[in-house]
Enzyme design. Sequence first.
Site, PDB file in Angstrom:
ATOM      1  N   THR A 213       0.901  -1.314   0.163  1.00 22.93           N
ATOM      2  CA  THR A 213       0.114  -0.059  -0.090  1.00 22.93           C
ATOM      3  C   THR A 213       0.917   1.210   0.087  1.00 22.93           C
ATOM      4  OG1 THR A 213      -0.321  -0.157   2.267  1.00 22.93           O
ATOM      5  CG2 THR A 213      -2.014  -1.319   1.228  1.00 22.93           C
ATOM      6  N   VAL A 259      -3.659   5.121   0.060  1.00 23.20           N
ATOM      7  CA  VAL A 259      -5.075   4.879   0.064  1.00 23.20           C
ATOM      8  C   VAL A 259      -5.210   3.268   0.291  1.00 23.20           C
ATOM      9  CG1 VAL A 259      -7.312   5.313  -0.772  1.00 23.20           C
ATOM     10  CG2 VAL A 259      -5.386   6.576  -1.557  1.00 23.20           C
ATOM     11  N   HIS A 260      -4.687   2.829   1.765  1.00 18.35           N
ATOM     12  CA  HIS A 260      -4.485   1.589   2.157  1.00 18.35           C
ATOM     13  C   HIS A 260      -5.838   0.681   1.561  1.00 18.35           C
ATOM     14  CE1 HIS A 260      -1.006   2.812   4.307  1.00 18.35           C
ATOM     15  NE2 HIS A 260      -1.658   3.836   4.694  1.00 18.35           N
ATOM     16  N   ASP A 261      -6.836   1.141   1.931  1.00 19.31           N
ATOM     17  CA  ASP A 261      -7.888   0.118   1.990  1.00 19.31           C
ATOM     18  C   ASP A 261      -8.752   0.089   0.436  1.00 19.31           C
ATOM     19  OD1 ASP A 261      -7.854  -0.146   4.664  1.00 19.31           O
ATOM     20  OD2 ASP A 261      -9.111   1.540   5.154  1.00 19.31           O
ATOM     21  N   LEU A 263      -6.617  -0.431  -2.057  1.00 19.09           N
ATOM     22  CA  LEU A 263      -5.901  -1.317  -2.751  1.00 19.09           C
ATOM     23  C   LEU A 263      -6.286  -2.811  -2.276  1.00 19.09           C
ATOM     24  CD1 LEU A 263      -3.722  -2.070  -4.589  1.00 19.09           C
ATOM     25  CD2 LEU A 263      -1.927  -1.929  -2.466  1.00 19.09           C
TER      26      LEU A 263
END
Length: 337
Positions: A213, A259-261, A263
């Site tokens: 991420t 934008v970790h989530d 991904l």
Amino acid sequence: MNRPETPYSETPSPETASPEPVVIDCDPGIDDAVALLLAFASPELDVTGITTVAGNVGIGQVVDNALRLCDLIGTDPRLPVARGHAGPLARAVRIPDEPVHGEGGLGGVTLPPSARTPHPEHAVAWLAERLRARPAGGLTLIATAPLTNIAALLHTHPDAAPAIKEIVVMGGAAFAPGNVTPSAEFNFFADPEAARYVTEAGVPLRIVGLDVTRAALTTRADIDRLLADGAPVTGAAGRMLDHLATRYERRHGIDACAVHDALAVAAAVRPDLIEWTDAWVTVECGGEFSRGKLIADVHGRTGRPHNARVATGVDADAFRAFLITRLLHTYGAPAHP
């Protein structure tokens, strides 16, 4: 990750199969919000419900944010949004001291109050019922928050587990530094006992952690495209991401943000964007510096069989194009094709 030069189409590819039924377990949170936008912009997914858990903000704010985001997206008013656990399984609740996600959890973006109400059942009970109604391997869970709800589900309703096709988890840092401690990522640090239970529960598991991420940053140019679009959803997404990018620039000198989530949602739709490594994984629950650390044994040092696929590489440019194109195509002003 080296890939052929094949630019992403400006139009989502036509559906070649029935949409994949999914439930998203989340704690909105800016990146959770963008992940929800992406999920509902992906015809490959059939989001059948949203479950919530305390994490980025407290459970009351998390539920309120999820309901307001459903209004913003324009989801079916009957879509269940279920309230889950208000804190970890075995520890005191820990909401981040530093306001990473800004006031209200959405980067200071104020969405109109929602007339929707949460589903009357607790998230874990609702999810167990939903799974029991599915055939074996009939539902995918995308978990972008502390794993408290998922661990409680697997522990208290083991009969529902066979219906889980896989759990795609945003969490952990297998081979990269943490973002809460030197070794731990926030979701796993917030409830390490839950994370450990889920990793060792024997369900099909894919882990999308900070290893990838952080390598798939959304740039200022991407954010400016959303802000320039002028439509309500893209504008809200742009303002949220602008908050994160401003924070990244202040702390890290980078005019971009992870934008970790989002991904993790992309991994459920386009797993080919990511390189995967089979490993035996678990999560450390103790230790002064190791609480919440994701342990990934890829070389068989423990002698234990692999129980997860861990993301180790990502086509960052393709992910960025996928995310921004889907948002603009689905929610953008009419001028966009």
